[in-house]
Design a protein around this motif. Structure first.
Motif, mmCIF file in Angstrom:
data_model
loop_
_atom_site.group_PDB
_atom_site.id
_atom_site.type_symbol
_atom_site.label_atom_id
_atom_site.label_comp_id
_atom_site.label_asym_id
_atom_site.label_seq_id
_atom_site.Cartn_x
_atom_site.Cartn_y
_atom_site.Cartn_z
ATOM 1 N N ARG A 69 1.135 -1.008 -0.034
ATOM 2 C CA ARG A 69 0.150 0.133 -0.084
ATOM 3 C C ARG A 69 0.911 1.503 -0.081
ATOM 4 N N ARG A 70 0.662 2.713 0.401
ATOM 5 C CA ARG A 70 1.046 3.593 -0.217
ATOM 6 C C ARG A 70 1.117 3.872 2.215
ATOM 7 N N TYR A 71 2.568 5.346 1.366
ATOM 8 C CA TYR A 71 2.560 5.205 3.076
ATOM 9 C C TYR A 71 1.737 5.955 3.827
ATOM 10 N N GLN A 72 1.580 5.422 4.606
ATOM 11 C CA GLN A 72 0.491 6.186 5.694
ATOM 12 C C GLN A 72 0.850 7.470 7.392
ATOM 13 N N ASP A 73 0.660 8.352 7.873
ATOM 14 C CA ASP A 73 1.419 8.791 8.289
ATOM 15 C C ASP A 73 1.012 8.114 10.082
ATOM 16 N N GLY A 74 2.212 7.725 10.646
ATOM 17 C CA GLY A 74 1.973 6.549 11.975
ATOM 18 C C GLY A 74 3.435 5.040 10.994
ATOM 19 N N ASP A 75 3.531 5.223 9.847
ATOM 20 C CA ASP A 75 4.158 4.249 9.834
ATOM 21 C C ASP A 75 5.163 4.091 10.113
ATOM 22 N N LEU A 76 5.923 5.135 10.676
ATOM 23 C CA LEU A 76 7.516 5.798 10.750
ATOM 24 C C LEU A 76 7.384 5.625 13.008
ATOM 25 N N THR A 77 6.593 4.713 13.099
ATOM 26 C CA THR A 77 6.504 4.841 14.706
ATOM 27 C C THR A 77 7.348 3.587 14.772
ATOM 28 N N ASP A 78 8.453 3.744 15.795
ATOM 29 C CA ASP A 78 8.856 3.309 16.673
ATOM 30 C C ASP A 78 10.429 2.909 15.806
ATOM 31 N N THR A 79 10.032 3.195 14.934
ATOM 32 C CA THR A 79 11.293 2.996 13.707
ATOM 33 C C THR A 79 12.504 3.935 14.064
ATOM 34 N N TRP A 80 13.836 2.938 13.419
ATOM 35 C CA TRP A 80 15.682 3.821 14.355
ATOM 36 C C TRP A 80 15.574 4.059 12.989
ATOM 37 N N TYR A 81 15.522 3.712 11.711
ATOM 38 C CA TYR A 81 16.500 4.063 10.115
ATOM 39 C C TYR A 81 14.778 4.088 9.379
ATOM 40 N N ALA A 82 15.038 5.249 7.998
ATOM 41 C CA ALA A 82 14.026 5.280 6.941
ATOM 42 C C ALA A 82 14.685 5.102 6.319
ATOM 43 N N LEU A 83 14.295 4.974 5.240
ATOM 44 C CA LEU A 83 14.823 4.972 3.735
ATOM 45 C C LEU A 83 13.538 4.986 2.585
ATOM 46 N N VAL A 84 13.277 6.249 2.078
ATOM 47 C CA VAL A 84 12.453 6.883 2.174
ATOM 48 C C VAL A 84 12.329 7.646 -0.019
ATOM 49 N N ALA A 85 12.160 6.326 -0.836
ATOM 50 C CA ALA A 85 12.624 6.091 -2.471
ATOM 51 C C ALA A 85 11.974 5.462 -3.182
ATOM 52 N N SER A 86 10.601 6.211 -2.688
ATOM 53 C CA SER A 86 9.802 6.054 -3.748
ATOM 54 C C SER A 86 9.131 6.583 -4.385
ATOM 55 N N SER A 87 8.284 6.611 -6.059
ATOM 56 C CA SER A 87 8.175 7.886 -7.204
ATOM 57 C C SER A 87 7.349 9.185 -6.697
ATOM 58 N N ASP A 88 6.159 8.566 -5.555
ATOM 59 C CA ASP A 88 5.320 9.188 -5.247
ATOM 60 C C ASP A 88 5.629 10.158 -4.141
ATOM 61 N N ALA A 89 6.337 11.717 -4.847
ATOM 62 C CA ALA A 89 6.756 12.839 -3.861
ATOM 63 C C ALA A 89 6.035 13.210 -2.313
ATOM 64 N N GLU A 90 4.524 12.861 -2.959
ATOM 65 C CA GLU A 90 4.209 13.625 -1.889
ATOM 66 C C GLU A 90 3.866 12.300 -1.005
ATOM 67 N N ALA A 91 4.209 11.302 -1.236
ATOM 68 C CA ALA A 91 4.440 10.394 -0.168
ATOM 69 C C ALA A 91 5.850 10.641 0.802
ATOM 70 N N ASN A 92 6.529 10.659 -0.646
ATOM 71 C CA ASN A 92 8.316 11.333 0.409
ATOM 72 C C ASN A 92 8.051 12.179 1.605
ATOM 73 N N ASP A 93 7.641 13.419 0.404
ATOM 74 C CA ASP A 93 7.678 14.777 1.293
ATOM 75 C C ASP A 93 6.932 14.343 2.547
ATOM 76 N N ALA A 94 5.606 13.337 2.984
ATOM 77 C CA ALA A 94 4.445 13.770 5.074
ATOM 78 C C ALA A 94 5.391 12.300 5.230
ATOM 79 N N ALA A 95 6.508 11.148 4.870
ATOM 80 C CA ALA A 95 7.340 10.225 4.785
ATOM 81 C C ALA A 95 8.074 10.928 5.980
ATOM 82 N N SER A 96 9.082 11.915 4.873
ATOM 83 C CA SER A 96 10.282 12.363 5.680
ATOM 84 C C SER A 96 9.577 14.057 6.817
ATOM 85 N N ALA A 97 8.704 14.093 6.264
ATOM 86 C CA ALA A 97 8.136 15.522 7.863
ATOM 87 C C ALA A 97 7.853 14.183 8.764
#
Length: 417
Positions: A69-97
């Motif tokens: 599925r697409r990224y959803q807010d909260g997917d990075l809960t309890d995450t130590w490290y994230a790699l944001v590498a999708s072709s969806d610019a909106e999702a990338n910005d949201a995950a980065s935020a």
């Protein structure tokens, strides 16, 4: 991220074993980055509606978990490290935020300046990880980082970059397959061990050019010139390995081809084991496949040969010491590769014909394969004995028997029948 522009990145090694890592996007970037995260032992969740076939295979084998599925807010809960590498610019910005809010170190493949972490150009050599970042006031230069990384790793691997061990090394012996003769065809590990050796006991058929690169303090011993004394030649070599290892030296036994393909490597390993001496075996590229390949001959080819058999020809077919079933070999439809058979090829050819192999079967003799002196002489099973004598073919040479000899373009150095 403008406040960071004039400050270099702080290098650090992340210990991710068992820790949650989230990758957003299943494309080519993820495909390249995931293997290193898997090797680090990370607990990886991939969030992406689709993925490349290679990434999907990682999910199928359980190396990663895939949320399709697409990224959803909260997917990075309890995450130590994230790699944001999708072709969806909106999702990338949201995950980065979200990563910024949750103080999760985050790499952005599409916008390095919006990231809180950068992936260095990384390489590894014998327990050492080399990670290179280049940062300037004008921005990052990943291509320069990769070039510097490659130069360092290559130097460590081939011994041209001096990196002495400051901890005491345990003495022992490495049985190193040097390949078919071209010094570039020794394995990376073999070349590194050669550069670290105190003593090298070398075969005549090993990559001799590499010996000139060794430091002056390295003792190089020609195995063919070890005094026999009361020993046979192999026993003398075994004893030399044992004596130097017991003297606390790091010893390399440099052999041609692969140590265990007609190389008597197991005899040496057994002798060392009997004395309690540590032995490392470094496989090498066997001349049985590499020399034919260098001469333009594939040992297998679709629709031509589904098998190849490697045979030692140092004993004639009618010699009672022979362990080869020549009658069975004559019935095979695949490729025969003969090693150490130049002086016996006439009698071998007759035996194969007598047991039913066609006299018209193509044969190629490749002398000094992979070296500057390489040459190829073609014949048939009926004519190969005469051709070998007329062309003065000498060892070392690999002989290929079968229809694969006629496959492919005529190589340079070819001598027609």
């Amino acid at each position: 991220m403008a406040e960071y522009d004039d400050h270099p990145a702080y290098p650090v090694g992340l210990r991710l074993n068992g820790r949650r890592v989230v990758v957003v996007g299943g494309g080519q970037v993820a495909q390249r980055r995931l293997p290193a995260l898997i090797a680090a032992g990370a607990d990886i969740t991939l969030v992406s509606p689709s993925a490349t076939a290679s990434v999907e295979a990682m999910a199928d084998t359980g190396e990663i978990r895939w949320e399709r599925r697409r990224y959803q807010d909260g997917d990075l809960t309890d995450t130590w490290y994230a790699l944001v590498a999708s072709s969806d610019a909106e999702a990338n910005d949201a995950a980065s935020a979200e990563a910024e809010r949750t103080r999760t170190w985050c790499v952005r493949s599409d916008d390095a300046e919006a990231a809180t972490a950068w992936t260095p150009a990384t390489g590894r050599s014998e327990g050492i990880t080399v990670a290179v970042l280049t940062t300037t006031s004008q921005g990052r230069d990943p291509r320069h980082s990769a070039a510097v990384r490659d130069a360092i790793v290559e130097g460590l691997r081939d011994g041209t970059l001096a990196a002495p061990h400051h901890r005491t090394r345990a003495p022992g012996v490495a049985l190193v397959g040097g390949g078919p003769g071209d010094p570039d065809l020794i394995t990376v590990r073999g070349r590194r061990l050669l550069a670290e050796a105190d003593v090298v006991i070398a075969d005549r058929l090993g990559p001799r050019d590499l010996l000139d690169e060794l430091p002056p303090h390295v003792e190089v011993i020609d195995a063919a010139k070890i005094p026999y004394g009361r020993y046979m030649a192999q026993e003398a070599i075994n004893q030399a390995l044992i004596d130097h290892a017991k003297a606390g030296k790091a010893v390399v036994r440099l052999k041609g081809g692969d140590p265990f393909v007609f190389g008597r490597g197991m005899e040496e390993a057994q002798a060392l084991a009997a004395e309690g001496i540590a032995c490392t075996v470094v496989p090498g590229i066997s001349s049985s496949i590499s020399v034919p390949g260098a001469a333009g001959i594939p040992v297998t080819h679709r629709g031509v040969a589904h098998e190849f058999t490697v045979v030692s020809g140092h004993v004639a077919p009618d010699d009672p010491r022979s362990l080869v079933d020549w009658a069975a070999l004559a019935q095979l439809r695949g490729t025969l590769v003969l090693l150490m058979a130049v002086d016996k090829i006439g009698s071998i050819a007759r035996a194969l014909i007598d047991h039913g192999k066609s006299p018209d079967t193509p044969v190629a003799l490749v002398q000094e394969g992979t070296t500057a002196a390489q040459r190829r002489v073609d014949a048939t099973l009926a004519t190969v004995g005469e051709r070998a004598a007329a062309e003065d073919v000498r060892p070392p040479a690999v002989i290929v028997i079968g229809e694969v000899v006629a496959v492919g373009p005529e190589p340079s150095g070819h001598s027609a029948e």
